[in-house]
Structures are given as structure tokens and as C-alpha cells.
Design an enzyme around this catalytic site. Sequence first.
Site, short mmCIF file in Angstrom:
data_model
loop_
_atom_site.label_atom_id
_atom_site.label_comp_id
_atom_site.label_asym_id
_atom_site.label_seq_id
_atom_site.Cartn_x
_atom_site.Cartn_y
_atom_site.Cartn_z
N ASP A 31 -2.07 6.59 -3.33
CA ASP A 31 -2.06 7.42 -4.54
C ASP A 31 -2.08 6.63 -5.85
O ASP A 31 -2.22 7.20 -6.93
CB ASP A 31 -0.82 8.36 -4.52
N ALA A 41 14.50 8.62 -2.74
CA ALA A 41 14.13 7.40 -3.46
C ALA A 41 14.47 7.47 -4.95
O ALA A 41 15.09 6.54 -5.49
CB ALA A 41 12.64 7.13 -3.27
N CYS A 74 -28.04 5.75 -3.52
CA CYS A 74 -28.78 6.13 -2.30
C CYS A 74 -28.51 7.57 -1.85
O CYS A 74 -29.07 8.00 -0.84
CB CYS A 74 -28.44 5.16 -1.16
N CYS A 111 -24.41 1.47 1.37
CA CYS A 111 -25.45 0.64 0.72
C CYS A 111 -24.84 -0.49 -0.09
O CYS A 111 -25.57 -1.32 -0.63
CB CYS A 111 -26.35 1.52 -0.15
N ASN A 137 16.25 5.88 2.53
CA ASN A 137 15.59 6.94 3.30
C ASN A 137 16.65 7.98 3.67
O ASN A 137 17.71 7.61 4.18
CB ASN A 137 14.98 6.32 4.59
N GLN A 166 1.99 1.59 1.58
CA GLN A 166 1.03 2.27 2.46
C GLN A 166 0.39 3.44 1.72
O GLN A 166 -0.50 4.10 2.25
CB GLN A 166 1.76 2.82 3.70
N HIS A 214 -3.14 0.17 2.84
CA HIS A 214 -4.02 1.23 3.36
C HIS A 214 -5.10 1.63 2.36
O HIS A 214 -5.70 2.68 2.48
CB HIS A 214 -3.20 2.47 3.78
N GLY A 224 11.32 4.92 1.73
CA GLY A 224 10.51 6.10 2.02
C GLY A 224 9.39 5.91 3.01
O GLY A 224 8.32 6.46 2.83
N THR A 225 9.65 5.13 4.02
CA THR A 225 8.63 5.00 5.08
C THR A 225 9.26 5.13 6.45
O THR A 225 10.39 4.68 6.66
CB THR A 225 7.83 3.67 4.98
#
Length: 247
Positions: A106, A234, A152, A131, A216, A103, A121, A190-191
Site C-alpha cells: 500500500d 499497532a 503495446c 514489453c 499484535n 509485506q 511483496h 501486525g503480521t
Amino acid sequence: MLEQVADVLRAARRALFVTGAGVSADSGLPTYRGMGGLYDGVETPHGRPIEDILSGRTFQRDPELVWRYLGEVERACRSAKPNAAHRVIAALQDRMEVVVLTQNVDGLHLDAGSREVIEIHGTLRRLRCRCGAREEEVDYSRRRVPPRCAACERIMRPDVVLFGEMLPPGALQALRVHSDRGFDVVFSVGTSSLFPYISAPVLDAARRRVPTVEINPGDTELSARVAFHLRGRAAPTMTAIARLLGE
Ligand code: OAD
């Protein structure tokens, strides 16, 4: 438990790592929720919930406001380097096929050398414009923020999923193809696993009795459902696993 997880990895030929902000926390990046999280306190200095500001609707109306917040995320990411967790996940490719479903926007899994990374994500590293113009590998240190389109002159947006927007169809398709082939072990690292498309691969695996591992320091809705909950950060946890594997 670490020994058992190492044994599972020794026997595995295909692994899925589902990752979130916590995997990059050890690179110094803030998480979204929990202690020191970006969404802590919920109200932004503009008096609106962050989910409202970082949304596709707000971007259409006020892209500069969205960029003021995205710029902060980008500045945090700019100097960040992959940590031991990213590196160990990448190194496991020498032993087995590894798919990363992240997710994070980075790009640190790619920097660490992971080859099969599904950025569900999106990524801050790509910009796109209404455009149709696109920029890859954007160097923000050489750009004014908000970045403008060379073709543009409109304000461009990073290729990330803002609140209220659809997930990238290519990423969903890749996830489907990999999931159909199955995995021998599924990690969640880590989520907070708040989104169904993030918890589903882990819960599906658990249901099929495929070994599941959560790394976690806190508890999530997955914690009671996985075979192994390694309650730690982690980077040190993945390092300990790598050592047991003789890496
Ligand atoms: P969260 O901030 O929701 O969760 C971070 C998780 O990492 C928590 O469960 C922490 O306990 C855990 N954690 C903290 N430090 C850790 C460490 N050093 N090692 C391991 N775990 C650690 O982040 P995500 O789950 O990634 O979406 O959030 C999901 C999505 O919510 C983000 O991608 C973002 C946000 O809305 C969008 O912007 C669309």
C-alpha cells in the site's frame, strides 16, 4: 512492558520493523487473514481459492480476472492514509537508523516518511508490462482498470509479488545487507509471520539475544519467542511507546 520497550529504544542505534497488514488495519485497510480478512472464507465468488486467483500463473492466462481482485485491494488502498503506527516508525528516524521490512503493497510507510523501506511483496503503485514498459506512481483514479500499456496495449500488472512468484532480488539483497550490519532491536508489527523470510529476522535476533518486540492483538508463532509481546493494536501501542520516549 511498554516501559521496558521504550528503554530498549532509548539505547538503540539501529532498529528493524517487520510489518504486515495489521499495521495498515488502523488505516482502515482489511487484513488478509483473521477476522474480516480478505482471505476469510477462502473460496472466492469465482469458486476458486484466492491464492489460485492472485497467482502469476492465472495472470498469464486471465489478467482481467486477477485485476478484478487486485482492483478491490487497490480501491481500499487508494483512500487510505498512514496512521500513528506508520508515523511513529518514521519519526524514530530522528533518533536512530530505522529499516522497515514490509509485506504491504500500500505504500503507507513511504507516505509516512520512512526512508529505508524494503517492500518485499512489491507495490501497487508501480505498473509493469511484458514489453518492458514501466509506470511509477500510478494514479488509478485516472486509469481504467485493468490498465493497458501505452506502448503495446497489453494489460499491465502491478509490481507486486503474486502467489507462486519469486521475491524481488533487489529487496532480498537489501535485506541481506542490512541484516549483516545487525540491529539493536527487532520489531514485528501486525503480521501473522507465516512466511519464513518474515519470521527469520525476528527469530535470528531472538537467538542472538537482541531484544525482540511483537505488536499484535493476537498470537502468532513468534509470540512465545519474542522478549516482549505487546498484545494490542499497532497505532495505539506505537503511540504509547512514542509518549514514553517523549515524542
Ligand atoms: P495477515 O492478514 O496474515 O495477518 C495480519 C496480522 O495482523 C494478524 O496476525 C492480526 O492478528 C494482526 N492485526 C490485526 N489487526 C491489527 C492491528 N490493528 N494492529 C496490529 N496487528 C493487527 O497479514 P500479513 O501477515 O501481512 O502476500 O500477510 C502476509 C502476506 O499474506 C501478505 O503480504 C499477502 C498475503 O498472502 C501476498 O499477497 C504475496
